[in-house]
Write an enzyme that holds these catalytic residues in place. Structure first.
Site, PDB file in Angstrom:
ATOM      1  N   ARG A  85       7.164   5.552   1.262  1.00 49.73           N
ATOM      2  CA  ARG A  85       8.060   4.357   1.883  1.00 49.73           C
ATOM      3  C   ARG A  85       7.296   3.048   1.460  1.00 49.73           C
ATOM      4  NH1 ARG A  85      13.097   4.513   2.903  1.00 49.73           N
ATOM      5  NH2 ARG A  85      12.593   6.483   3.466  1.00 49.73           N
ATOM      6  N   HIS A 313       9.251   9.103   7.945  1.00 47.31           N
ATOM      7  CA  HIS A 313       9.999   8.135   7.453  1.00 47.31           C
ATOM      8  C   HIS A 313       8.999   7.402   6.149  1.00 47.31           C
ATOM      9  CE1 HIS A 313      11.817   3.994   6.951  1.00 47.31           C
ATOM     10  NE2 HIS A 313      12.795   4.611   6.897  1.00 47.31           N
ATOM     11  N   CYS A 314       7.755   7.428   6.706  1.00 48.23           N
ATOM     12  CA  CYS A 314       6.474   6.787   5.819  1.00 48.23           C
ATOM     13  C   CYS A 314       6.371   7.651   4.783  1.00 48.23           C
ATOM     14  CB  CYS A 314       5.412   6.673   6.819  1.00 48.23           C
ATOM     15  SG  CYS A 314       5.283   5.851   8.358  1.00 48.23           S
ATOM     16  N   ALA A 315       6.615   8.556   4.711  1.00 48.03           N
ATOM     17  CA  ALA A 315       6.112   9.696   3.751  1.00 48.03           C
ATOM     18  C   ALA A 315       7.387   9.904   2.692  1.00 48.03           C
ATOM     19  CB  ALA A 315       5.905  11.299   4.170  1.00 48.03           C
TER      20      ALA A 315
END
Length: 325
Positions: A85, A313-315
């Site tokens: 992300r 979401h970050c990944a």
């Protein structure tokens, strides 16, 4: 006017996901983090959307292959952290991939490959690429598709990112490079968020001018004041605010984790919500499901992923269909 980024709920061609590989980043948690990321990839692939799972080397490719279904495509890449992300391409609706500079979240976590992976992914897809000369991570911004973007002062005004830029300068960069002509400035991000308060752990758009923010679920919630301040700012700005439960106080030993259901990933057919073994997990997933009646919603364990510093979401980073037109 520069084309803006499609909102995350717009149709996607595929989802890139990073596979955890560094035992030093996940001491004692790496195997479980891999299993949880694989579960995320499997769920999205089984929903009917293409998934491209990035793996670092042959050993991690073999490990991933043992965990994911045949519907998940594996791609060998030289990346450092899994948080695509932040390091992946930010694709606008005109098909241009934007990849500002990356400095390891203010110089705290610099790993080989992170400064190049975004441009490599864009180049391999034949996307036009622009590389603006300022620091920005994708998780620091969240747009609603109309030109409105939310961010936090803690991150974008942090002197460890762009000390030479004023608030007005940053607003101009967001407009010129990413097509965001209105900026909702929230204040602090979650306690102990090593990204210096990324907005994708605090507040997310779920429709034009409709923003989700957690609400505290108990007197010991570590972010009670942060949530309240974000809600006040958003309401004063004029957006519709929807409150959802927070996980409450989630700890790993003595460390208070920056756990948030708001770090959900929106895909074409499915919304994936991280869960943490909290008594509020079911309530949190149900609240998010109610916001997406047009697609399924599932909660999946993400406590081991969070031990490495992020969530689903970050990944991940989506490739919007509109950018391929």
């Amino acid at each position: 006017m520069t084309a803006t980024m499609p909102p995350e709920w717009a149709p996607q061609d595929w989802l890139w996901i990073g596979f955890p590989h560094d035992a030093e980043e996940w001491p004692g948690y790496l195997e479980r983090a891999q299993e949880q990321i694989a579960g995320f990839a499997n769920a999205v692939a089984e929903s009917g959307q293409a998934v491209r799972l990035l793996v670092r080397d042959a050993a991690n490719e073999a490990r991933a292959k043992a965990l994911v279904s045949a519907s998940v495509d594996l791609e060998r890449r030289e990346y450092g952290d899994v948080w695509l992300r932040d390091t992946g391409p930010l694709v606008r609706g005109d098909g241009v991939a934007v990849r500002p500079r990356f400095n390891g979240w203010g110089g705290k976590y610099l790993m080989e490959g992170d400064q190049a992976i975004g441009a490599q992914l864009a180049g391999d897809e034949g996307l036009a690429l622009t590389e603006p000369d300022w620091i920005l991570e994708g998780g620091a911004i969240d747009g609603d598709g109309t030109g409105l973007v939310a961010t936090t002062e803690q991150c974008l005004l942090n002197p460890n990112r762009n000390p030479e830029l004023t608030r007005a300068d940053i607003e101009a960069r967001l407009r010129d490079d990413l097509g965001f002509d209105r900026v909702l400035w929230l204040g602090e991000g979650l306690l102990n968020d090593h990204t210096d308060g990324h907005v994708d752990n605090l507040a997310r758009f779920v429709a034009p001018s409709r923003l989700v923010i957690p609400r505290a679920t108990g007197p010991d919630d570590p972010n009670v004041d942060i949530y309240a301040d974000a809600m006040r700012r958003a309401e004063s700005f004029g957006v519709e605010v929807v409150g959802i439960p927070s996980p409450g106080r989630i700890t790993r030993g003595d460390f208070v984790e920056p756990a948030s259901y708001v770090n959900f990933a929106i895909t074409t057919h499915l919304v994936v919500v991280p869960t943490f073994g909290s008594v509020h997990d079911a309530e949190g997933v149900a609240a998010i499901a109610a916001l997406f009646p047009d697609r399924a919603t599932v909660g999946l364990p993400a406590d081991a992923v969070l031990a490495g510093g992020g969530g689903f979401h970050c990944a991940s980073q989506q490739m919007p269909v509109l950018a391929r037109a």
